[in-house]
Enzyme design. Structure first.
Site, short mmCIF file in Angstrom:
data_model
loop_
_atom_site.label_atom_id
_atom_site.label_comp_id
_atom_site.label_asym_id
_atom_site.label_seq_id
_atom_site.Cartn_x
_atom_site.Cartn_y
_atom_site.Cartn_z
N CYS A 151 0.84 -1.30 -0.06
CA CYS A 151 -0.05 -0.06 0.02
C CYS A 151 0.95 1.43 -0.11
O CYS A 151 1.71 1.45 -1.11
CB CYS A 151 -0.93 0.01 1.17
SG CYS A 151 -0.13 -0.25 2.67
N ARG B 123 -2.23 -0.82 5.69
CA ARG B 123 -3.38 -1.17 5.02
C ARG B 123 -3.04 -2.61 4.41
O ARG B 123 -4.12 -3.56 4.71
CB ARG B 123 -4.14 -0.13 4.00
CG ARG B 123 -4.60 0.85 4.77
CD ARG B 123 -4.77 2.03 3.71
NE ARG B 123 -3.64 2.69 3.05
CZ ARG B 123 -3.73 3.34 1.90
NH1 ARG B 123 -4.96 3.77 1.48
NH2 ARG B 123 -2.68 4.13 1.50
#
Lengths: 307, 151
Positions: free
Chosen positions: A253, A258
């Protein structure tokens, strides 16, 4: 002595049901010997405003990352950190945090690099616990320090570096879990988030964009296994990513937090064995010299290699 | 970095006091002080509460925060709003609300850009997170400049 498993039927569908616990189960097991609850948040002060009774805090910036080099703490540093939280090598760790468990999943991933066996996530995270009106306290526990062995971090099984990603292009699925605008290159950073100084926009060639939130239900818990399989494993003609059980997969990411959330789903919930998280992610790739980048909404081709 | 920073004497008294309060504490206690600031963030005045679009979004912050430095004659007021689940951001905003409000526009413009780094929070909070306060300060100054130019 590991804590018992959460027998919730929904969890039993996952490849590794022992990796999740429900809020209900945790509320009943807070006093279990051998279980330590750890809160990991984006906001460094959120724990102090109130946390699950007995929970200790591990902060990704100030505890897990080194202050100078961009890397994680070493074996002795990890041993000191966990020991100081009253965690031994055979302790059951239940992680939870804000922002849908992004940082809790990130911490779970770092703990897994050190081979801590029993790391679980509280499904739904801090939001769900709070939404259900469950108990919070500002009492900070003073755990009895535990002996934790200094274990070398394994940087090859679940962690990918830039060179690993370059070698991976064309050889396996690459999942970009950022927002569509970051993927196309329209934006250099996550909407509503700090501008972290990335010079180029776009994505790593061959990456498919599946934003992290695709994997969660409305209440922040992971979607049931069948839905996750549809998203990640089903054939592209059916709208899936088409990942096969034998594939080597890399997730990334912006800084790897994330994508830890998706790493957790692919590895523990769907049981894919070879899933690595590229923590350098876009803040490294988007600034690196002479790495291939694709702009726009198509994955793009792997660069041709010199024979 | 802090070695080159202007001395306390050059900071307006209310900002200098905030800085001294932080530096007098141990690092863990500085987090507690930041938490106290977060609880003291004043409610928005009604004209902003009813029209949050008047406030500017601070992109550098991890959490949704809106803030505005308003020039009222010779005095600046700093207003901000951030959700309760973002106590760090609320703490930063509260420091600026207490530290900037009541200063003259000139004094606000003279606040050193590195003020957020002078609070001894770099290790306890991290430099990246402190970007959020730096972003609020930079925007506050720009807003003051724009209002002076328009007046």
């Amino acid at each position: 002595m590991p804590a018992p498993l959460d027998p919730n039927p929904r969890l039993q569908e996952y490849a590794h049901p022992e990796r999740l616990v429900t809020t209900e189960w945790l509320a009943d097991h807070l006093d279990d010997p051998g279980l330590v609850v750890v809160e990991s948040d984006e906001d460094v002060l959120l724990y102090e405003t109130g946390h699950i009774p007995g929970a200790v805090k591990v902060d990704w910036h100030t505890d897990l990352l080194l202050p100078v080099e961009r890397d994680y703490l070493d074996g002795p540093g990890f041993a000191d950190l966990l020991g100081s939280k009253g965690i031994g090598r055979d302790t059951t760790i239940v992680l939870y945090g804000d922002k849908n468990n992004w940082w809790a999943a990130y911490t779970a991933w770092v703990f897994t690099l050190f081979g801590h066996e029993d790391v679980r996530l509280l499904d739904g995270g801090r939001n769900l616990w709070v939404a259900e009106g469950r108990e919070l306290t500002t009492d900070v526990p003073a755990p009895e320090p535990a002996g934790y062995p200094a274990v070398d971090r394994d940087d090859s099984t679940f962690r990918a570096f830039k060179e690993d990603v370059l070698a991976h292009l064309g050889n396996g699925p690459l999942v970009d879990i950022r927002s569509p605008q970051e993927f196309t290159g329209e934006r250099l950073h996550i909407p509503d988030y700090p501008e972290e100084g990335v010079l180029r926009g776009g994505h790593i060639p061959t990456a498919h964009n599946v934003p992290w939130a695709t994997a969660v239900a409305e209440d922040g818990t992971y979607k049931p296994r069948a839905e996750l399989e549809k998203i990640y494993l089903s054939d592209p003609s059916e709208g899936g990513l088409g990942i096969r059980a034998e594939d080597k997969v890399i997730t990334y990411c912006r800084i790897g937090e994330r994508s830890s959330h998706t790493w957790f789903a692919l590895h523990f919930l769907l049981g894919l064995t070879d899933v690595r998280n590229y923590d350098g992610s876009w803040t490294e790739w988007g600034n690196a010299v002479r790495v291939p980048i694709v702009a726009g909404d198509q994955p793009g081709e792997a660069p041709r290699r010199a024979a | 970095m802090t070695d080159d920073a202007p001395t306390t004497a050059e900071l307006p008294a209310q900002l200098a006091e905030i800085r001294e309060d932080f530096l007098a504490l141990s690092e863990p206690d500085r987090l507690q002080l930041l938490l106290e600031f977060s609880r003291e963030l004043p409610e928005l005045p009604e004209r902003y509460a009813l029209a949050p679009g008047l406030l500017e979004k601070v992109e550098e912050c991890q959490s949704p925060v809106r803030a505005f430095a308003e020039v009222d004659g010779d005095v600046v007021h700093f207003y901000a709003s951030a959700p309760p689940e973002a106590p760090t951001t609320r703490g930063f905003a509260s420091i600026l609300a207490q530290g900037l409000s009541g200063l003259t526009p000139r004094q606000v413009l003279d606040v050193p850009e590195e003020f957020p780094l002078q609070l001894g929070l770099t290790r306890a909070v991290s430099a990246l997170r402190l970007n959020g306060m730096a972003g609020m300060l930079t925007r506050a100054k720009r807003q003051v400049v724009e209002q002076l130019a328009a007046s």
